[in-house]
Design a protein around this motif. Structure first.
Motif, PDB file in Angstrom:
ATOM      1  N   LEU A   1      24.688 -16.172 -18.274  1.00 49.81           N
ATOM      2  CA  LEU A   1      24.722 -16.447 -19.703  1.00 49.81           C
ATOM      3  C   LEU A   1      24.577 -15.107 -20.415  1.00 49.81           C
ATOM      4  O   LEU A   1      23.718 -14.293 -20.063  1.00 49.81           O
ATOM      5  N   TYR A   2      25.451 -14.867 -21.391  1.00 51.50           N
ATOM      6  CA  TYR A   2      25.392 -13.634 -22.172  1.00 51.50           C
ATOM      7  C   TYR A   2      24.934 -13.956 -23.586  1.00 51.50           C
ATOM      8  O   TYR A   2      25.240 -15.026 -24.133  1.00 51.50           O
TER       9      TYR A   2
ATOM     10  N   HIS B   1      28.500 -10.431 -32.738  1.00 50.67           N
ATOM     11  CA  HIS B   1      28.750 -11.843 -33.038  1.00 50.67           C
ATOM     12  C   HIS B   1      29.858 -12.469 -32.208  1.00 50.67           C
ATOM     13  O   HIS B   1      29.953 -13.690 -32.129  1.00 50.67           O
ATOM     14  N   SER B   2      30.755 -11.671 -31.628  1.00 52.35           N
ATOM     15  CA  SER B   2      31.852 -12.226 -30.834  1.00 52.35           C
ATOM     16  C   SER B   2      31.699 -11.779 -29.385  1.00 52.35           C
ATOM     17  O   SER B   2      31.566 -10.583 -29.107  1.00 52.35           O
ATOM     18  N   LEU B   3      31.715 -12.754 -28.484  1.00 49.43           N
ATOM     19  CA  LEU B   3      31.612 -12.505 -27.053  1.00 49.43           C
ATOM     20  C   LEU B   3      32.795 -13.186 -26.379  1.00 49.43           C
ATOM     21  O   LEU B   3      32.907 -14.410 -26.401  1.00 49.43           O
ATOM     22  N   VAL B   4      33.695 -12.395 -25.794  1.00 49.52           N
ATOM     23  CA  VAL B   4      34.887 -12.941 -25.148  1.00 49.52           C
ATOM     24  C   VAL B   4      34.868 -12.519 -23.688  1.00 49.52           C
ATOM     25  O   VAL B   4      34.917 -11.320 -23.377  1.00 49.52           O
TER      26      VAL B   4
ATOM     27  N   ILE C   1      34.723  -7.886 -20.361  1.00 48.76           N
ATOM     28  CA  ILE C   1      34.100  -8.509 -21.528  1.00 48.76           C
ATOM     29  C   ILE C   1      34.565  -7.758 -22.762  1.00 48.76           C
ATOM     30  O   ILE C   1      34.647  -6.521 -22.754  1.00 48.76           O
ATOM     31  N   TRP C   2      34.874  -8.503 -23.818  1.00 44.06           N
ATOM     32  CA  TRP C   2      35.149  -7.924 -25.131  1.00 44.06           C
ATOM     33  C   TRP C   2      34.028  -8.372 -26.072  1.00 44.06           C
ATOM     34  O   TRP C   2      33.575  -9.515 -26.002  1.00 44.06           O
ATOM     35  N   VAL C   3      33.598  -7.482 -26.951  1.00 44.54           N
ATOM     36  CA  VAL C   3      32.615  -7.854 -27.957  1.00 44.54           C
ATOM     37  C   VAL C   3      33.121  -7.417 -29.326  1.00 44.54           C
ATOM     38  O   VAL C   3      33.865  -6.438 -29.451  1.00 44.54           O
ATOM     39  N   GLY C   4      32.720  -8.162 -30.347  1.00 44.68           N
ATOM     40  CA  GLY C   4      32.994  -7.803 -31.726  1.00 44.68           C
ATOM     41  C   GLY C   4      31.689  -7.514 -32.438  1.00 44.68           C
ATOM     42  O   GLY C   4      30.749  -8.325 -32.388  1.00 44.68           O
TER      43      GLY C   4
ATOM     44  N   LEU D   1      36.674 -12.679 -33.048  1.00 45.94           N
ATOM     45  CA  LEU D   1      37.576 -12.301 -31.964  1.00 45.94           C
ATOM     46  C   LEU D   1      37.680 -13.482 -31.009  1.00 45.94           C
ATOM     47  O   LEU D   1      36.662 -14.007 -30.547  1.00 45.94           O
ATOM     48  N   VAL D   2      38.927 -13.929 -30.716  1.00 48.73           N
ATOM     49  CA  VAL D   2      39.138 -15.044 -29.793  1.00 48.73           C
ATOM     50  C   VAL D   2      40.279 -14.706 -28.849  1.00 48.73           C
ATOM     51  O   VAL D   2      41.159 -13.899 -29.158  1.00 48.73           O
ATOM     52  N   MET D   3      40.276 -15.357 -27.688  1.00 48.73           N
ATOM     53  CA  MET D   3      41.284 -15.122 -26.652  1.00 48.73           C
ATOM     54  C   MET D   3      42.259 -16.294 -26.595  1.00 48.73           C
ATOM     55  O   MET D   3      41.860 -17.463 -26.689  1.00 48.73           O
TER      56      MET D   3
END
Length: 360
Positions: free
Chosen positions: A103-104, A147-150, A159-162, A206-208
């Motif tokens: 869990l991130y 706020h964004s975890l992809v 992992i991408w983060v915003g 940010l979304v995938m």
């Protein structure tokens, strides 16, 4: 076996769970949960049935809540959710992302934590904080928040983060090293000639895309963008939209060319839907064209906004789309956005909307 849709709602005064049938015609609201803590993000893990909520503030402190019985009972923990002594304390958890047994959590001030025991204890993913650009990160309007975890669906290292307002960052090695991925995104608030920096953009969401992990959609303070190479470069897809400013974005669960967003009227004009007339904007061609979906939504005197994590989709056929407003209303579409129905009203300010489909 029949399915049940759970709409997981984070609000400024606790979490709520909206239970719906498979046809998404009958709804029952339960809550508030989490002792009415400010909840920034509530997300489900369909494989285990667990639901996690991240929240807190400078008064409550940060914590991640968990229920394994669909909200009947909850526990919470902040063990390990702290930076080293002498650093600015963590105020709140802003985003949660489960993957397999891990869990991130993204926090404020911006940083990343990982739990390998389902949220009981947390470890700092220190590589992001050690990026050379870190001393130059500046807060957005809500603070310096991750706020964004992809998470890449196949490659656990990616992992991408915003981060507002530092931009998009990517790791290929599970968080040991990071690189900014903001090429092509504007920062109009910077001086002319400096508004395409390597980092410092105010990414809002940010979304995938489904089935295409290298395709990302981004709603930014200064435009709407798409990347087809994992964020290495971005192209504007805001032509045809009523505004270049907004917060939430959502990707279709099966079609990588279909995405949804809700533009607002601008950062200094009230931050509500343009002309006080609500619409969800849909693209079916990866942002080349957009159409406004308005049926069933209020078309006058709609002075509400929609926050960055307050729109989501379910995985049923046809896909359901949901969004929550700053005035506490939740709208749902069971036909991929063609028409809308209010399914909850008079809630506290809605900060996040996610879904989970379970067997009855």
């Amino acid at each position: 076996m029949a399915k049940r849709v759970l709409v997981l709602i984070g609000t400024r005064k606790g979490a709520f769970i909206l239970h719906g049938d498979e046809g998404r015609k009958s709804w029952e609201l339960k809550g508030p949960f989490c002792e009415t803590w400010p909840m920034n993000h509530v997300v489900g893990h369909a494989e285990s049935g667990a639901i996690f909520g991240g929240g807190g503030n400078e008064w409550f402190g940060p914590a991640v809540w968990k229920t394994t019985d669909l909200g009947e009972t909850w526990t919470h923990s902040s063990a390990g959710l702290a930076y080293e002594a002498g650093e600015e304390p963590i105020k709140a958890v802003w985003s949660i992302a489960p993957r397999n047994g891990s869990l991130y959590a993204g926090v404020q001030p911006a940083g990343l934590f990982r739990s390998d025991d389902r949220g009981e204890t947390w470890q700092h993913v220190e590589g992001l904080q050690k990026h050379p650009s870190r001393p130059s990160w500046n807060p957005g309007g809500a603070g310096l928040i991750l706020h964004s975890l992809v998470l890449h669906p196949q490659d656990e290292g990616q992992i991408w983060v915003g981060i507002s307002a530092a931009g998009v960052f990517h790791t290929a090695d599970g968080g040991k090293t990071w690189e900014p991925r903001n090429k092509g995104t504007r920062a109009d608030f910077l001086p002319e000639g400096e508004n395409y920096p390597e980092f410092g953009q105010c990414v809002h969401n940010l979304v995938m895309a489904s089935g295409k992990p290298e395709r990302l959609y981004q709603q930014n303070h200064c435009g709407m963008y798409r990347s087809d190479n994992g964020g290495k470069s971005w192209q504007s897809v805001e032509e045809g939209l009523p505004s270049s400013f907004g917060f939430p974005a959502a990707a279709h669960p099966r079609d990588p060319d279909t995405a949804y967003l809700i533009p607002l009227n601008g950062d200094t004009k009230g931050r509500y839907v343009p002309d006080a007339s609500a619409a969800v904007w849909r693209t079916r061609d990866a942002g080349s064209t957009w159409e406004a979906m308005r049926k069933g939504l209020p078309q006058k005197n709609a002075y509400f906004g929609v926050l960055r994590q307050a729109m989501a989709v379910d995985r049923l056929e046809p896909a359901g789309i949901y969004f929550g407003t700053s005035t506490g209303s939740l709208f749902a579409s069971a036909d991929e956005g063609d028409s809308w129905t209010p399914v909850a009203e008079h809630l506290p300010i809605i900060t996040s909307v996610e879904t989970m489909v379970v067997d009855k």
